[in-house]
Design an enzyme around this catalytic site. Structure first.
Site, PDB file in Angstrom:
ATOM      1  CG  ASP A 215      -2.114  -0.903   1.058  1.00 57.07           C
ATOM      2  OD1 ASP A 215      -2.129  -1.699   0.101  1.00 57.07           O
ATOM      3  OD2 ASP A 215      -3.038  -0.833   1.892  1.00 57.07           O
ATOM      4  CG  ASP A 221       4.724   4.780   9.499  1.00 57.49           C
ATOM      5  OD1 ASP A 221       4.734   3.882   8.634  1.00 57.49           O
ATOM      6  OD2 ASP A 221       3.757   5.557   9.652  1.00 57.49           O
ATOM      7  CB  CYS A 359      -1.037   4.816   9.365  1.00 57.16           C
ATOM      8  SG  CYS A 359       0.331   3.695   9.091  1.00 57.16           S
TER       9      CYS A 359
END
Length: 368
Positions: A215, A221, A359
């Site tokens: 994605d 992160d 996120c």
């Protein structure tokens, strides 16, 4: 106020520095979140309530959901609900990267860097085909807060970089140098733009992100982030048969031989890789399939990582996936953040949507 080219001195604060508030979106997109997004909304509410114990939280929702969400938090004075159009709720990537600026005569002032957004890869490789609303989110947030906005012509998401607050940046080549972001930009030009707008002096490049993170093309992160000056955590597995092993090993070798902008060697703490987990038939069937977004298929490997956590004032919100990984990860967090409470939130519904706790959140630092 929008400024095309920075003329001041900038710094990118570390996430553990004091926050004014946290920004978070609300999951609504039916072709990404299963069962009308209801399971995900339950998890988001838990995260919002946990954060609101420690700092102010602003939740962005559509006009359709505003009343519902406002009523959920009527009892909580630390939660503000704002109507704003979005394509999805990933504010780490669509919101501004909050930075600080100053002149020789002034103290640090909070402002924002507004990079371009192309849904993690553009029309051919992105997660959805239209991102017009998301492309405006950073501008709208900075306008709402009356903060200066510095605009860049480079595509970059907040989850693609990690700052130590002292001039060092972590990023993966797989993501930031990907041709589906800035096809005509050289590494040198990208580095100059990062240093220009984020005020960093050194960039430590790691080759690849977490296996299966298609994605975002390997956001840092999920793989490795700073937890303090000179300290990082890394997504790690000892299973040499797992495709993640070589990815983490390559990153570890670079980290062990790197120095930060202050000349310090890095201390590396390993967070266990949970799982692997896979999307079930039931979970896949609950997502509405459309031509506007990528399909969430049954049996595909999910990207689960403890690195995808969030610092807030006096607390660290970490994902939980089930023992024995949770307890081991919590021990690492207690070591690297001994003065913070550690809160665990079941994160499977978030990773089903393609991300993690980090996120969906975006910290706004305190003012001068």
């Amino acid at each position: 106020m929008a400024v095309d080219a920075p003329t001041k001195v900038f710094r990118f604060p570390a996430e553990w520095e004091p926050h004014k508030q946290t920004w978070i979106g609300w999951p609504e997109r039916l072709d990404n979140w299963r069962e009308n997004a209801k399971p995900a909304q339950t998890v988001f509410e838990e995260i919002i309530r946990s954060l609101a114990e420690f700092e102010q939280v602003t939740v962005l929702v559509s006009a359709y959901e505003w009343t519902n969400v406002r009523r959920r938090f009527e009892d909580n004075q630390n939660v503000r609900v704002v109507e704003m159009s979005t394509d999805d709720c990933w504010l780490r990537d669509t919101g501004p990267i909050f930075i600080q600026s100053r002149t020789e005569e002034s103290s640090w002032q909070v402002c924002g860097a507004d990079f371009l957004f192309n849904a993690w890869g553009g029309v051919k490789e992105g997660c959805y085909s239209n991102w017009d609303k998301d492309a405006m989110v950073a501008w709208k947030i900075l306008d709402l807060e009356r903060l200066a906005r510095y605009t860049s012509n480079m595509v970059l998401e907040g989850g693609a970089v990690s700052s130590d607050g002292q001039g060092t940046l972590l990023a993966t080549e797989e993501c930031v140098l990907n041709t589906n972001r800035n096809p005509n930009w050289s590494r040198d030009r990208i580095e100059k733009e990062l240093k220009r707008y984020l005020g960093v002096e050194k960039i430590i490049w790691l080759p690849l992100g977490v296996y299966g993170d298609n994605d975002t093309n390997g956001h840092v992160d999920n793989l490795c982030v700073f937890v303090a000056p000179g300290k990082v955590v890394i997504h790690w597995t000892d299973d040499k048969t797992d495709p993640q092993y070589e990815r983490s090993l390559k990153a570890l070798r670079i980290l062990e031989t790197s120095k930060d902008a202050k000349g310090r060697s890095l201390s590396v703490y390993k967070l266990p890789a949970p799982g692997p987990f896979y999307r079930t038939e039931v979970e896949a069937a609950g997502v509405v399939s459309t031509k506007e977004a990528i399909n969430r298929k049954a049996n595909e490997r999910l990207v689960a990582s403890y690195v995808n956590f969030y610092f807030a004032n006096n607390v660290l919100i970490m994902p939980s996936f089930g023992e024995p990984w949770d307890s081991k990860a919590k021990e690492v967090f207690q070591t690297v953040a001994p003065n913070r409470q550690i809160r665990q939130v079941a994160a499977r519904e978030i990773i089903l949507g393609g991300g993690g706790i980090h996120c969906i959140t975006q910290q706004q630092p305190q003012g001068s």
